[in-house]
Design a protein around this motif. Structure first.
Motif, PDB file in Angstrom:
ATOM      1  N   GLU A 129       0.797  -1.224   0.000  1.00  0.00           N
ATOM      2  CA  GLU A 129       0.000   0.000   0.000  1.00  0.00           C
ATOM      3  C   GLU A 129       0.832   1.277   0.000  1.00  0.00           C
ATOM      4  N   GLY A 130       2.155   1.141  -0.090  1.00  0.00           N
ATOM      5  CA  GLY A 130       3.012   2.309  -0.128  1.00  0.00           C
ATOM      6  C   GLY A 130       3.001   3.113   1.153  1.00  0.00           C
ATOM      7  N   LEU A 131       2.950   2.436   2.299  1.00  0.00           N
ATOM      8  CA  LEU A 131       2.872   3.098   3.592  1.00  0.00           C
ATOM      9  C   LEU A 131       4.227   3.085   4.289  1.00  0.00           C
ATOM     10  N   GLU A 190      -8.140  -1.728  -2.467  1.00  0.00           N
ATOM     11  CA  GLU A 190      -7.241  -0.689  -1.949  1.00  0.00           C
ATOM     12  C   GLU A 190      -6.737  -0.975  -0.541  1.00  0.00           C
ATOM     13  N   SER A 191      -7.354  -1.869   0.180  1.00  0.00           N
ATOM     14  CA  SER A 191      -6.950  -2.170   1.557  1.00  0.00           C
ATOM     15  C   SER A 191      -6.616  -3.650   1.629  1.00  0.00           C
ATOM     16  N   SER A 192      -5.316  -3.947   1.474  1.00  0.00           N
ATOM     17  CA  SER A 192      -4.888  -5.337   1.263  1.00  0.00           C
ATOM     18  C   SER A 192      -4.970  -6.203   2.504  1.00  0.00           C
ATOM     19  N   PHE A 193      -5.040  -5.577   3.696  1.00  0.00           N
ATOM     20  CA  PHE A 193      -5.053  -6.401   4.903  1.00  0.00           C
ATOM     21  C   PHE A 193      -6.185  -6.048   5.859  1.00  0.00           C
ATOM     22  N   LEU A 194      -6.293  -4.797   6.280  1.00  0.00           N
ATOM     23  CA  LEU A 194      -7.380  -4.417   7.175  1.00  0.00           C
ATOM     24  C   LEU A 194      -8.728  -4.621   6.489  1.00  0.00           C
ATOM     25  N   ALA A 296     -14.688   2.955   1.055  1.00  0.00           N
ATOM     26  CA  ALA A 296     -14.958   2.497   2.425  1.00  0.00           C
ATOM     27  C   ALA A 296     -13.857   2.956   3.378  1.00  0.00           C
ATOM     28  N   ASP A 297     -14.254   3.343   4.570  1.00  0.00           N
ATOM     29  CA  ASP A 297     -13.305   3.691   5.622  1.00  0.00           C
ATOM     30  C   ASP A 297     -13.162   2.466   6.512  1.00  0.00           C
ATOM     31  N   TRP A 298     -12.122   1.680   6.269  1.00  0.00           N
ATOM     32  CA  TRP A 298     -11.976   0.409   6.962  1.00  0.00           C
ATOM     33  C   TRP A 298     -11.555   0.579   8.410  1.00  0.00           C
TER      34      TRP A 298
END
Length: 330
Positions: A129-131, A190-194, A296-298
């Protein structure tokens, strides 16, 4: 013996001891600058509690946000999707028949194991995710907390959405939730884990089994999650994880007659409409993705929406009071 002879003998003995010592040293000590070959991780699918390669033998490149190659992920075929459905159906009876308390203990065990492999997931989420490492660590911590949160719901959801219904007559009328069956889940892109955890955990917490299509561009955290599930107490087949092209895998899952529900979170708006039409053929339950322009706001409180999305309500009538002349009752 002359001084010259003694000096030559001492030098010879010292040379011999040095040579012998160097032979006993490991290669890493003898050649500290020697480069090692990198051992790259081989990612595989997770189906039926095992780790098969794709039936087609295909793979595709996975890169980080900067375009740097990370790994080759298996590119699942339609046959892989069908095999995953068979595995999920086979596991459904035992998993849905387990007590809610037992399912909660299994989910909590998964959270424990995720905590133990935190560093691995932080690195994979950061790449996917480029974090920054700090931000990726916060995401992984939130995912572990979410597993624990859903583990606590397994034996409570029945009290929230079930209950006794008032009726005009000498009867008890009770409504209780039951799992729908096999659920296909298109994980968030867009949210690979959470996001992944947020769509898998509520499905299995309520007794369903699932076939998950991982994020197409960032599947590595999902495939590593399969390794955690395999070594936890989760029975094989309850969760099956596929990587590959979402559009290629979603169509056969939406049309599959042995799939009882589908979560379209990872599908774009145009694809979701076609999948919803295909799902109507056997009256699948459908969980629609967020409206366009509203990602979505995970990290937000998930509520109970996903817990109830793939539950059926069973209503039972039971007589109460006196029965006939015998006076026996319930």
């Amino acid at each position: 013996m002359s001084d010259t002879t003694r000096e030559k003998t001492a030098k010879t003995a010292k040379t011999s001891r040095t040579a012998e010592t160097s032979k006993k040293k490991p290669a890493s000590d003898a050649e500290p600058g020697r480069a090692r070959l990198s051992v790259f991780k081989t990612y595989k699918l997770y189906v039926g509690g095992k780790f098969p390669r794709s039936e087609s033998g295909r793979v595709y490149e996975v890169t980080d946000s900067a375009g740097t190659w990370l790994a080759n992920a298996p590119q699942s075929s339609r046959k892989d999707a069908r095999d995953a459905v068979v595995a999920a159906r086979k596991a459904f009876g035992g998993w849905s028949g387990a007590t809610a308390y037992n399912r909660g203990q299994v989910l909590y065990r998964i959270a424990e194991m995720l905590e133990g492999r935190r560093e691995q997931f932080v690195a994979e989420v950061a790449d996917a995710e480029g974090l920054s490492p700090e931000r990726a660590g916060a995401v992984v911590d939130a995912a572990v907390d979410r597993w624990v949160w859903y583990a606590g719901w397994t034996d409570k959801i029945a009290q929230v959405i079930g209950g006794a219904n008032p009726v005009a007559g000498p009867y008890f009328n009770l409504s209780t939730p039951e799992p729908a069956g096999v659920v296909a889940v298109l994980a968030p892109q867009e949210s690979s884990f959470l996001g992944l955890v947020s769509v898998i955990a509520p499905v299995i917490a309520t007794g369903c089994t699932t076939v998950v299509v991982a994020s197409e561009e960032a599947p590595l955290p999902a495939l590593s999650l399969g390794e955690v599930l395999a070594t936890s107490d989760l029975p094989g087949g309850v969760v099956n994880i596929l990587s590959g092209r979402t559009a290629e895998l979603a169509a056969p899952l939406a049309a599959h007659q042995d799939v009882n529900g589908i979560d379209l979170t990872g599908a774009d708006e145009a694809t979701a409409k076609g999948l919803e039409t295909a799902a109507a053929d056997n009256l699948k339950r459908v969980l629609r993705p967020s409206p366009a322009g509203a990602p979505a706001d995970w990290s937000a409180d998930p509520g109970t929406r996903r817990l109830t999305a793939f539950l059926e309500t069973k209503t039972v009538w039971h007589p109460t009071g006196s029965l006939g002349a015998s006076g026996s009752g319930y």
